[in-house]
Design a protein around this motif. Structure first.
Motif, PDB file in Angstrom:
ATOM      1  N   ILE A 131      15.193 139.329  -5.665  1.00 35.50           N
ATOM      2  CA  ILE A 131      14.312 139.351  -6.838  1.00 35.50           C
ATOM      3  C   ILE A 131      13.587 138.020  -6.941  1.00 35.50           C
ATOM      4  CG2 ILE A 131      14.253 139.420  -9.362  1.00 35.50           C
ATOM      5  CD1 ILE A 131      16.583 141.319  -9.280  1.00 35.50           C
ATOM      6  N   SER A 132      12.280 138.087  -7.215  1.00 36.32           N
ATOM      7  CA  SER A 132      11.495 136.886  -7.504  1.00 36.32           C
ATOM      8  C   SER A 132      10.712 137.124  -8.792  1.00 36.32           C
ATOM      9  CB  SER A 132      10.556 136.544  -6.348  1.00 36.32           C
ATOM     10  OG  SER A 132       9.611 137.575  -6.143  1.00 36.32           O
ATOM     11  N   GLU A 133      10.536 136.074  -9.565  1.00 39.95           N
ATOM     12  CA  GLU A 133       9.850 136.210 -10.857  1.00 39.95           C
ATOM     13  C   GLU A 133       9.128 134.914 -11.199  1.00 39.95           C
ATOM     14  OE1 GLU A 133      12.775 136.765 -13.967  1.00 39.95           O
ATOM     15  OE2 GLU A 133      14.259 135.667 -12.808  1.00 39.95           O
ATOM     16  N   ASP A 134       8.072 135.025 -12.028  1.00 38.41           N
ATOM     17  CA  ASP A 134       7.330 133.856 -12.485  1.00 38.41           C
ATOM     18  C   ASP A 134       7.916 133.341 -13.792  1.00 38.41           C
ATOM     19  OD1 ASP A 134       5.723 133.844 -10.315  1.00 38.41           O
ATOM     20  OD2 ASP A 134       3.927 134.639 -11.306  1.00 38.41           O
ATOM     21  N   ALA A 135       7.307 132.284 -14.301  1.00 38.46           N
ATOM     22  CA  ALA A 135       7.835 131.620 -15.493  1.00 38.46           C
ATOM     23  C   ALA A 135       7.779 132.510 -16.729  1.00 38.46           C
ATOM     24  CB  ALA A 135       7.067 130.324 -15.749  1.00 38.46           C
ATOM     25  N   CYS A 136       6.851 133.475 -16.749  1.00 31.12           N
ATOM     26  CA  CYS A 136       6.714 134.346 -17.915  1.00 31.12           C
ATOM     27  C   CYS A 136       7.531 135.629 -17.781  1.00 31.12           C
ATOM     28  CB  CYS A 136       5.245 134.691 -18.143  1.00 31.12           C
ATOM     29  SG  CYS A 136       4.250 133.287 -18.710  1.00 31.12           S
ATOM     30  N   ASP A 137       8.528 135.617 -16.923  1.00 26.09           N
ATOM     31  CA  ASP A 137       9.385 136.784 -16.736  1.00 26.09           C
ATOM     32  C   ASP A 137      10.853 136.380 -16.839  1.00 26.09           C
ATOM     33  OD1 ASP A 137       7.278 138.735 -16.020  1.00 26.09           O
ATOM     34  OD2 ASP A 137       7.019 137.446 -14.264  1.00 26.09           O
ATOM     35  N   LEU A 138      11.648 137.289 -17.335  1.00 24.75           N
ATOM     36  CA  LEU A 138      13.086 137.064 -17.445  1.00 24.75           C
ATOM     37  C   LEU A 138      13.786 138.385 -17.118  1.00 24.75           C
ATOM     38  CD1 LEU A 138      15.450 135.212 -18.185  1.00 24.75           C
ATOM     39  CD2 LEU A 138      15.202 135.963 -20.559  1.00 24.75           C
ATOM     40  N   ASP A 151       4.395 138.704 -13.217  1.00 23.63           N
ATOM     41  CA  ASP A 151       4.264 138.809 -11.752  1.00 23.63           C
ATOM     42  C   ASP A 151       5.674 138.690 -11.163  1.00 23.63           C
ATOM     43  OD1 ASP A 151       3.658 138.766  -9.108  1.00 23.63           O
ATOM     44  OD2 ASP A 151       2.211 137.115  -9.222  1.00 23.63           O
ATOM     45  N   TYR A 152       6.243 139.827 -10.749  1.00 27.01           N
ATOM     46  CA  TYR A 152       7.601 139.781 -10.189  1.00 27.01           C
ATOM     47  C   TYR A 152       7.770 140.840  -9.109  1.00 27.01           C
ATOM     48  CZ  TYR A 152       8.330 143.457 -13.768  1.00 27.01           C
ATOM     49  OH  TYR A 152       8.224 144.574 -14.572  1.00 27.01           O
ATOM     50  N   THR A 153       8.792 140.631  -8.296  1.00 28.32           N
ATOM     51  CA  THR A 153       9.067 141.517  -7.162  1.00 28.32           C
ATOM     52  C   THR A 153      10.549 141.865  -7.140  1.00 28.32           C
ATOM     53  OG1 THR A 153       7.272 140.583  -5.821  1.00 28.32           O
ATOM     54  CG2 THR A 153       9.038 141.739  -4.638  1.00 28.32           C
ATOM     55  N   ILE A 154      10.845 143.137  -6.875  1.00 23.34           N
ATOM     56  CA  ILE A 154      12.232 143.604  -6.730  1.00 23.34           C
ATOM     57  C   ILE A 154      12.349 144.320  -5.386  1.00 23.34           C
ATOM     58  CG2 ILE A 154      14.080 145.039  -7.673  1.00 23.34           C
ATOM     59  CD1 ILE A 154      12.617 144.903 -10.393  1.00 23.34           C
ATOM     60  N   LEU A 184       9.283 146.742  -4.806  1.00 24.38           N
ATOM     61  CA  LEU A 184       8.476 146.957  -6.004  1.00 24.38           C
ATOM     62  C   LEU A 184       7.792 145.647  -6.382  1.00 24.38           C
ATOM     63  CD1 LEU A 184       7.682 148.718  -8.538  1.00 24.38           C
ATOM     64  CD2 LEU A 184       9.731 147.773  -9.629  1.00 24.38           C
ATOM     65  N   ASP A 185       6.466 145.663  -6.429  1.00 19.19           N
ATOM     66  CA  ASP A 185       5.677 144.508  -6.873  1.00 19.19           C
ATOM     67  C   ASP A 185       4.969 144.873  -8.166  1.00 19.19           C
ATOM     68  OD1 ASP A 185       5.838 142.418  -4.645  1.00 19.19           O
ATOM     69  OD2 ASP A 185       5.286 144.212  -3.512  1.00 19.19           O
ATOM     70  N   VAL A 186       5.164 144.043  -9.175  1.00 18.97           N
ATOM     71  CA  VAL A 186       4.576 144.310 -10.493  1.00 18.97           C
ATOM     72  C   VAL A 186       3.732 143.105 -10.911  1.00 18.97           C
ATOM     73  CG1 VAL A 186       4.997 144.855 -12.916  1.00 18.97           C
ATOM     74  CG2 VAL A 186       6.539 145.748 -11.139  1.00 18.97           C
ATOM     75  N   VAL A 187       2.463 143.363 -11.213  1.00 19.23           N
ATOM     76  CA  VAL A 187       1.563 142.344 -11.770  1.00 19.23           C
ATOM     77  C   VAL A 187       0.892 142.940 -12.999  1.00 19.23           C
ATOM     78  CG1 VAL A 187      -0.476 140.914 -11.415  1.00 19.23           C
ATOM     79  CG2 VAL A 187       1.152 141.263  -9.533  1.00 19.23           C
ATOM     80  N   VAL A 188       1.049 142.274 -14.142  1.00 20.71           N
ATOM     81  CA  VAL A 188       0.381 142.696 -15.376  1.00 20.71           C
ATOM     82  C   VAL A 188      -0.425 141.502 -15.866  1.00 20.71           C
ATOM     83  CG1 VAL A 188       0.642 143.603 -17.699  1.00 20.71           C
ATOM     84  CG2 VAL A 188       2.291 144.246 -15.914  1.00 20.71           C
ATOM     85  N   ASN A 189      -1.764 141.621 -15.878  1.00 22.96           N
ATOM     86  CA  ASN A 189      -2.579 140.470 -16.261  1.00 22.96           C
ATOM     87  C   ASN A 189      -2.706 140.361 -17.778  1.00 22.96           C
ATOM     88  OD1 ASN A 189      -4.590 142.262 -17.121  1.00 22.96           O
ATOM     89  ND2 ASN A 189      -5.732 142.151 -15.199  1.00 22.96           N
ATOM     90  N   SER A 190      -3.410 139.347 -18.222  1.00 25.07           N
ATOM     91  CA  SER A 190      -3.505 139.060 -19.659  1.00 25.07           C
ATOM     92  C   SER A 190      -4.258 140.136 -20.424  1.00 25.07           C
ATOM     93  CB  SER A 190      -4.195 137.708 -19.862  1.00 25.07           C
ATOM     94  OG  SER A 190      -5.496 137.719 -19.264  1.00 25.07           O
TER      95      SER A 190
END
Length: 297
Positions: free
Chosen positions: A48-55, A19-22, A108-114
């Motif tokens: 840029i914003s990102e969650d813990a599972c993004d780098l 889950d991140y945004t650019i 750009l908003d990106v969400v990829v679920n499990s």
């Protein structure tokens, strides 16, 4: 009954989700070199914003082109952003384009679920884009320049007896001259340089400078061949030198400088060709004179 041991087992499943945004930067059309604008920082951490599972890692490269309008030049800045927690290391990046109807760069908003289901949105609108974790975006930066170039004259080489010649194009004695000068500009590092010679100027006040009135007293070679039958100006970047063998007298090079950004100036570079060779006595064969009693001629 005794003590009874109870075994409890807790199972924790960690599901990978992205889950991140650019916020891509908008095109820039008013960057002015004269204002000292720093072109390096057009996409920062705040975009840029990102969650813990993004780098996310950011890089960019610039290509500079001559502009086809009133701009000085154009930069195409290509951003490459990789989410190392998502990218497979092989696939080509997905290119995001800048909509022409907005006054800001695309979001750009990106969400990829499990379950691997993608939800990719541009400016909050759903798209059919599948995220592979690598994104590319080209920003157009137009650079303008409204400041004239400046000229700094150097010091004319000292007159040397070995540089004096007996005749220059039938105009009598002359001297080999070398006069350096430099051009500086806020934006440009390459220039169009053209000039013509005005020879035999009357430096009425003897200050070594040339006023418009004094310039009119000389012989102009404007429009005649290359504009200077005795020498030439050569150089690269901002460093130039006038060299040639000129008839004795006070002269000036009238130089036109174009910084290729719409700024044109004229600069007068004065110089002197002088006779610094002392007279050389020559003996005449067969000449005889009587000596006086004093031993003098």
């Amino acid at each position: 009954f005794g003590n009874v041991s109870v075994l409890c087992e807790q199972r924790i499943n960690v599901l990978l989700e992205h889950d991140y945004t650019i916020n891509w930067p908008n095109d820039v059309e008013n960057v002015n070199c004269g204002n000292g604008v720093n072109l390096a920082d057009t996409l920062g951490d705040d975009d840029i914003s990102e969650d813990a599972c993004d780098l996310l890692a950011i890089s960019y490269s610039d290509q500079r082109f001559t502009a086809d309008d009133d701009a000085c030049y154009k930069i195409l800045r290509t951003y490459d952003i990789i989410n190392w927690c998502e990218y497979d290391g092989v696939s080509n990046p997905v290119r995001i384009t800048n909509p022409t109807f907005t006054n800001a760069g695309p979001r750009l908003d990106v969400v990829v679920n499990s379950n691997g289901i993608d939800d990719v949105r541009i400016n909050f609108s759903p798209t059919s884009i599948q995220s592979i974790g690598r994104w590319e975006y080209v920003q157009v930066i137009k650079v303008y320049d409204d400041m004239d170039p400046t000229v700094t004259p150097g010091t004319q080489d000292a007159c040397l007896a070995t540089n004096v010649v007996d005749d220059v194009n039938g105009l009598g004695c002359g001297q080999t001259v070398s006069v350096p000068f430099s051009i500086d500009d806020n934006c440009a590092d390459d220039f169009f340089v053209d000039y013509y010679l005005v020879a035999f100027i009357d430096d009425a006040n003897g200050d070594g400078q040339v006023s418009p009135a004094e310039l009119s007293t000389g012989t102009s070679f404007q429009g005649q061949g290359d504009g200077d039958p005795f020498g030439s100006i050569n150089g690269t970047g901002g460093d130039y030198t006038l060299t040639g063998t000129y008839p004795l007298g006070f002269h000036a090079a009238v130089i036109t400088i174009d910084d290729k950004c719409g700024n044109l100036i004229e600069y007068i570079l004065p110089f002197t060709a002088e006779d610094c060779k002392p007279p050389t006595p020559k003996a005449l064969n067969g000449l005889a004179v009587d000596l006086m009693a004093t031993g003098m001629l």
